[in-house]
Motif scaffolding. Structure first.
Motif, PDB file in Angstrom:
ATOM      1  N   GLU A 408      39.575  37.433  48.263  1.00  0.00           N
ATOM      2  CA  GLU A 408      40.804  37.654  47.508  1.00  0.00           C
ATOM      3  C   GLU A 408      40.646  38.832  46.556  1.00  0.00           C
ATOM      4  O   GLU A 408      41.537  39.680  46.436  1.00  0.00           O
ATOM      5  N   ALA A 409      39.491  38.920  45.920  1.00  0.00           N
ATOM      6  CA  ALA A 409      39.254  40.042  45.003  1.00  0.00           C
ATOM      7  C   ALA A 409      39.187  41.353  45.767  1.00  0.00           C
ATOM      8  O   ALA A 409      39.719  42.389  45.330  1.00  0.00           O
ATOM      9  N   GLY A 410      38.546  41.333  46.926  1.00  0.00           N
ATOM     10  CA  GLY A 410      38.439  42.551  47.719  1.00  0.00           C
ATOM     11  C   GLY A 410      39.782  43.034  48.224  1.00  0.00           C
ATOM     12  O   GLY A 410      40.024  44.243  48.350  1.00  0.00           O
ATOM     13  N   ALA A 411      40.692  42.085  48.499  1.00  0.00           N
ATOM     14  CA  ALA A 411      42.016  42.458  48.996  1.00  0.00           C
ATOM     15  C   ALA A 411      42.807  43.247  47.968  1.00  0.00           C
ATOM     16  O   ALA A 411      43.679  44.051  48.324  1.00  0.00           O
ATOM     17  N   GLN A 412      42.525  43.024  46.671  1.00  0.00           N
ATOM     18  CA  GLN A 412      43.242  43.772  45.630  1.00  0.00           C
ATOM     19  C   GLN A 412      42.857  45.248  45.661  1.00  0.00           C
ATOM     20  O   GLN A 412      43.707  46.134  45.571  1.00  0.00           O
ATOM     21  N   THR A 413      41.579  45.507  45.811  1.00  0.00           N
ATOM     22  CA  THR A 413      41.097  46.896  45.839  1.00  0.00           C
ATOM     23  C   THR A 413      41.440  47.571  47.156  1.00  0.00           C
ATOM     24  O   THR A 413      42.039  48.653  47.193  1.00  0.00           O
ATOM     25  N   LEU A 414      41.080  46.914  48.246  1.00  0.00           N
ATOM     26  CA  LEU A 414      41.297  47.523  49.560  1.00  0.00           C
ATOM     27  C   LEU A 414      42.776  47.599  49.907  1.00  0.00           C
ATOM     28  O   LEU A 414      43.220  48.526  50.586  1.00  0.00           O
ATOM     29  N   GLY A 415      43.563  46.591  49.430  1.00  0.00           N
ATOM     30  CA  GLY A 415      44.994  46.589  49.716  1.00  0.00           C
ATOM     31  C   GLY A 415      45.692  47.805  49.149  1.00  0.00           C
ATOM     32  O   GLY A 415      46.563  48.400  49.791  1.00  0.00           O
ATOM     33  N   ALA A 416      45.326  48.178  47.917  1.00  0.00           N
ATOM     34  CA  ALA A 416      45.943  49.357  47.297  1.00  0.00           C
ATOM     35  C   ALA A 416      45.589  50.630  48.073  1.00  0.00           C
ATOM     36  O   ALA A 416      46.437  51.506  48.278  1.00  0.00           O
TER      37      ALA A 416
END
Length: 440
Positions: A408-416
């Motif tokens: 979930e934390a990685g999705a914030q960075t990679l999602g952007a």
């Protein structure tokens, strides 16, 4: 057969040497179109008619008239019986060769990235690679003019080491002549099923499958021009190892070797067929003359002298070079299937070789040892393809899947990041898919 032959000479100092050399490496393509036309018809028939077409072509080309394709299958118990029927000497030689080939490829599996791996990033995202063996592989083993148990070992053993569940072997047996060494090698290598069919029809059966012969995921192994054309045609439906051309040997020699040994090493490839190519690079003109004399002295002793003479007359080269440094530069341009370095310090020159299928170092390392029992694979790139391809190996029988588990934390960075790049490419659904997982 003439009592002596004069192998074509070249000198690296001659004007236009590189152009003459490269033109000497190529083969005339006059028959390619006719072969390809015939292969297209054979493959189409096998694809649509299956077993019926396989039976028809086997009767036509191999003179085997049977009622069903199942009659062309050799059972595992018959392979075992073939092994047991060998002489003690043959059995021992085959055992040693199989053990060495298996040991080399077991080591290769460990060292060549043939295992799954994974790592975890600080935010909990996990990335990696999943390695899985192919489900089913087909191996083509030449038959007819000669039988090649060594090809069975070299193709089947790395597949089994890789973990391939089922290996299907096809081998032509014209007039029903079965070679016990070939069958024994299939037994030792762990081949699961063997069918006595060959040619383009065998390639088609493996690629498309029939009621009797299961379709495979990849086809490996050498064959004649029709087999090569068929493999080229079915690529995409199945994987293939390579399109093998006539065999090649390139010998780099500083003049310190026994000229009889060098002549026989040149013979070892020339005896395969008339299109095989044997080349010597040497800075010592006197030694080149000695090799030429050895060729003429030894040729009459060879059972396949006519084939050797045709190959050496039409395709061989004896090339005088300035020094061993230049020999290495020319060797890289040739990118030979087999490269022998017969010199006092072979590893010094091997360090300068970038393009070769297999490198044989030192005066005692004849190429024939690599063909049979040294351990490394003898299925090698030909026709200068060693510039970009490798010997057959365990890595040819596996496939890699990328593994991605984003936290979930990685999705914030990679999602952007993904959103920005996707909008830049005009792919809004890609962007939205990433954005929907971002915290508000």
């Amino acid at each position: 057969m003439s009592s002596s032959i004069n192998v074509k000479r070249l000198n690296s100092k001659d004007a236009g040497f590189r152009e003459v050399l490269l033109s000497s490496l190529s083969l005339p393509m006059a028959d390619d179109e006719a072969i390809d036309t015939a292969v297209v018809k054979i493959l189409a028939a096998v694809k649509t008619k299956g077993d019926e077409a396989v039976l028809g072509f086997t009767k036509q080309f191999d003179r085997l008239d049977v009622a069903a394709v199942s009659d062309l299958e050799i059972l595992r118990k018959d392979l075992e019986q073939a092994y047991k029927s060998l002489s003690a000497e043959q059995k021992n030689a085959l055992d040693i060769a199989a053990q060495r080939v298996r040991a080399y490829h077991e080591k290769q599996k460990i060292e060549a990235g043939c295992h799954s791996w994974e790592y975890e990033e600080a935010d909990g995202t996990r990335l990696g690679q999943k390695v899985t063996p192919l489900d089913r592989v087909g191996i083509y083993v030449p038959g007819g003019k000669a039988a090649y148990p060594s090809s069975v070992l070299m193709n089947a053993i790395p597949a089994k080491v890789a973990g391939v569940a089922e290996v299907i072997m096809v081998v032509p047996t014209p007039d029903g002549a079965r070679n016990p060494l070939v069958l024994a090698a299939a037994y030792l290598a762990g081949v699961d099923r063997v069918f006595t069919i060959g040619g383009a029809q065998a390639v088609g059966a493996l690629a498309y499958g029939t009621n009797t012969i299961p379709a495979v995921d990849k086809i490996v192994g050498p064959g004649n021009a029709y087999v090569a054309a068929a493999k080229r045609r079915v690529f995409g439906t199945v994987g293939i190892d390579m399109i093998a051309g006539p065999s090649e040997i390139l010998v780099l020699c500083d003049g310190s070797s026994n000229p009889d040994w060098i002549a026989m090493d040149l013979f070892s490839q020339a005896e395969h067929d008339e299109q095989a190519q044997s080349i010597l690079l040497c800075p010592d003109l006197a030694f080149i003359e000695q090799v030429q004399a050895s060729i003429n002295k030894l040729l009459s002793e060879m059972p396949r002298a006519k084939v050797i003479e045709a190959s050496l007359t039409n395709r061989a080269l004896l090339i005088q070079v300035k020094d061993m440094q230049e020999a290495c530069e020319i060797a890289n341009a040739i990118a030979a299937e087999h490269l022998e370095i017969c010199a006092l310090d072979p590893r010094k020159w091997a360090d300068q070789i970038r393009h070769a299928g297999a490198i044989f170092m030192g005066n005692y390392t004849s190429e024939s040892l690599g063909d049979y029992c040294a351990g490394p694979n003898h299925v090698l790139p030909t026709a200068r393809t060693a510039r970009f391809s490798s010997p057959l190996g365990v890595y040819d029988f596996i496939k890699r899947s990328s593994m991605i588990e984003v936290s979930e934390a990685g999705a914030q960075t990679l999602g952007a990041v993904a959103s920005t790049l996707a909008h830049g490419e005009g792919l809004q659904a890609h962007a939205r898919a990433a954005e929907m997982r971002l915290k508000k």
